[in-house]
Design a protein around this motif. Structure first.
Motif, PDB file in Angstrom:
ATOM      1  N   GLY A   1      28.618  44.523  37.456  1.00 33.92           N
ATOM      2  CA  GLY A   1      27.305  45.030  37.859  1.00 33.92           C
ATOM      3  C   GLY A   1      26.133  44.186  37.381  1.00 33.92           C
ATOM      4  O   GLY A   1      24.983  44.513  37.663  1.00 33.92           O
TER       5      GLY A   1
ATOM      6  N   LEU B   1      36.833  49.398  44.530  1.00 29.74           N
ATOM      7  CA  LEU B   1      35.809  48.357  44.587  1.00 29.74           C
ATOM      8  C   LEU B   1      34.725  48.635  43.553  1.00 29.74           C
ATOM      9  O   LEU B   1      34.583  49.759  43.064  1.00 29.74           O
TER      10      LEU B   1
ATOM     11  N   LYS C   1      30.863  38.952  35.940  1.00 29.46           N
ATOM     12  CA  LYS C   1      32.258  39.266  35.633  1.00 29.46           C
ATOM     13  C   LYS C   1      33.221  38.202  36.139  1.00 29.46           C
ATOM     14  O   LYS C   1      34.367  38.175  35.720  1.00 29.46           O
ATOM     15  N   ASP C   2      32.752  37.329  37.032  1.00 28.97           N
ATOM     16  CA  ASP C   2      33.604  36.242  37.522  1.00 28.97           C
ATOM     17  C   ASP C   2      33.469  34.976  36.680  1.00 28.97           C
ATOM     18  O   ASP C   2      34.141  33.979  36.950  1.00 28.97           O
TER      19      ASP C   2
ATOM     20  N   LEU D   1      28.401  38.992  49.978  1.00 24.06           N
ATOM     21  CA  LEU D   1      27.961  39.532  48.689  1.00 24.06           C
ATOM     22  C   LEU D   1      27.149  38.491  47.924  1.00 24.06           C
ATOM     23  O   LEU D   1      26.077  38.788  47.398  1.00 24.06           O
TER      24      LEU D   1
HETATM   25  N1  LIG Z   1      35.917  40.068  41.824  1.00 23.96           N
HETATM   26  C1  LIG Z   1      34.978  39.986  42.902  1.00 23.96           C
HETATM   27  C2  LIG Z   1      33.684  40.618  42.558  1.00 23.96           C
HETATM   28  N2  LIG Z   1      32.812  40.011  41.725  1.00 23.96           N
HETATM   29  C3  LIG Z   1      31.737  40.844  41.555  1.00 23.96           C
HETATM   30  C4  LIG Z   1      31.942  41.977  42.326  1.00 23.96           C
HETATM   31  C5  LIG Z   1      31.050  43.151  42.406  1.00 23.96           C
HETATM   32  C6  LIG Z   1      29.665  43.006  41.888  1.00 23.96           C
HETATM   33  C7  LIG Z   1      29.531  42.948  40.388  1.00 23.96           C
HETATM   34  O1  LIG Z   1      30.389  43.425  39.621  1.00 23.96           O
HETATM   35  O2  LIG Z   1      28.511  42.427  39.932  1.00 23.96           O
HETATM   36  C8  LIG Z   1      33.168  41.835  42.992  1.00 23.96           C
HETATM   37  C9  LIG Z   1      33.801  42.778  43.934  1.00 23.96           C
HETATM   38  C10 LIG Z   1      34.630  43.859  43.296  1.00 23.96           C
HETATM   39  O3  LIG Z   1      35.143  43.694  42.175  1.00 23.96           O
HETATM   40  O4  LIG Z   1      34.838  44.914  43.939  1.00 23.96           O
END
Ligand SMILES: NCc1[nH]cc(CCC(=O)O)c1CC(=O)O
Length: 328
Positions: free
Chosen positions: A199, A167, A81-82, A15
């Protein structure tokens, strides 16, 4: 102006490299310079320990940011979001490109919607927000805490180990693998608000980056995404001080009005407190004619600042209404 390659630091996961390559292509077009990916390994990528044991939110970002500050790369791409809400000293989020689908989706083999899954069905997710939301939608399923990348989560549904996983639609879209053998149930944001910033990608550079690089990255910024994530992250930051409960928040800005929907959940999903409001917000420019008082004119000139104040007020209202003391 330099034509040396711009080095874009990224985690190694499928990803992370997919979304970094997308930004690398846009940055190459905006700057006229080649952009190369620099793969950086963080503890969160190699350790089997749970995220909270490793230090929680931000464990992936910390190593990347060290590399950027040390000059091992020039640009970082994060999933917003992380990222913790606290600013990183010496660094700046110079662009938030246009948002991908911010919804969560339920992935199953059968197409049975989440609320109709049979009692005892096993739903995989490690996110406290999603756990609370699943319990509210269908109290009879078993929620299993899972880690691992998106492919392995989906693989466990294909193998029948799990009946469903939850997800982010954006992650599925960016990975781009074939899902034709599976069923996707997108979850509406009004009923199922997602993580602040879901997103949206954050493109980060050093504060002292060259003007050429700063301008090229700024060209990738999307005003609408910036306003939305500013409101969402202000809600999260405001709640963080007094409340550990999971929160879903989704803001939508159409250039005229900012709509923000927030739900704070009791950890087990038993109780919830919601807030839903819309405020007029003109995506103006400094020279626009103001019709109101000084504060109003300032807001018209800077919708991002107004979005931030709105998020802060929402968090304060939720705390006043007992968000910190929600029972399981
Ligand atoms: N926590 C992991 C993560 N960080 C960002 C995404 C998805 C892509 C995004 O939100 O930009 C994901 C996977 C998920 O939560 O399913």
């Amino acid at each position: 102006m330099s034509d040396a390659p711009i080095r874009l630091g990224t985690r190694r996961s499928a990803l992370a490299t997919a979304q970094s390559q997308q930004v690398a292509d846009a940055l190459a077009a905006a700057s006229g310079r080649p952009v190369e990916l620099v793969l950086i390994t963080s503890e969160g990528d190699v350790s089997r320990a749970s995220l909270s044991e490793l230090g929680g939110r931000g464990v992936f970002a910390t190593r990347l940011r060290e590399a950027l500050l040390a000059g091992e790369c020039d640009v970082l791409v994060h999933s917003l979001k992380d990222l913790p809400t606290a600013p990183a000293p010496g660094l700046v989020i110079a662009a938030t490109p246009p948002r991908e689908d911010p919804r969560d989706v339920v992935v199953t083999r059968t197409g049975v919607p989440l609320h109709e899954l049979a009692p005892g069905s096993v739903v995989g997710t490690g996110s406290p927000r999603r756990i609370a939301q699943v319990r509210r939608r269908n109290p009879w399923v078993e929620v299993r805490d899972i880690r691992g990348n998106i492919d392995s989560r989906i693989g466990r549904v294909r193998l029948g180990e799990l009946d469903a996983v939850i997800l982010a639609a954006a992650g599925l879209a960016r990975l781009g693998g074939s899902l034709h053998d599976l069923h996707l149930e997108p979850l509406g944001l009004a009923e199922w608000p997602t993580a602040p910033g879901q997103g949206v990608l954050a493109v980060e550079i050093r504060e002292d980056a060259s003007a050429d690089l700063a301008d090229a990255v700024a060209a990738l910024d999307d005003r609408r995404a910036r306003v939305e994530i500013t409101a969402e992250r202000a809600v999260l930051a405001g709640l963080d001080s007094g409340c550990q409960a999971p929160v879903g928040v989704h803001a939508e800005f159409d250039g005229h009005e900012l709509r923000v929907r927030t739900v704070v959940y009791a950890p087990g999903g038993g109780d919830r407190i919601g807030d839903d409001r819309a405020i007029p917000l003109i995506s103006g420019y400094a020279g626009e004619k103001g019709s109101g008082d000084g504060a109003d004119a300032a807001d018209r000139a800077d919708p991002v600042a107004r979005a931030e104040r709105t998020g802060t007020v929402i968090a304060r209202d939720l705390l006043d209404r007992g968000a910190a003391g929600l029972a399981t």
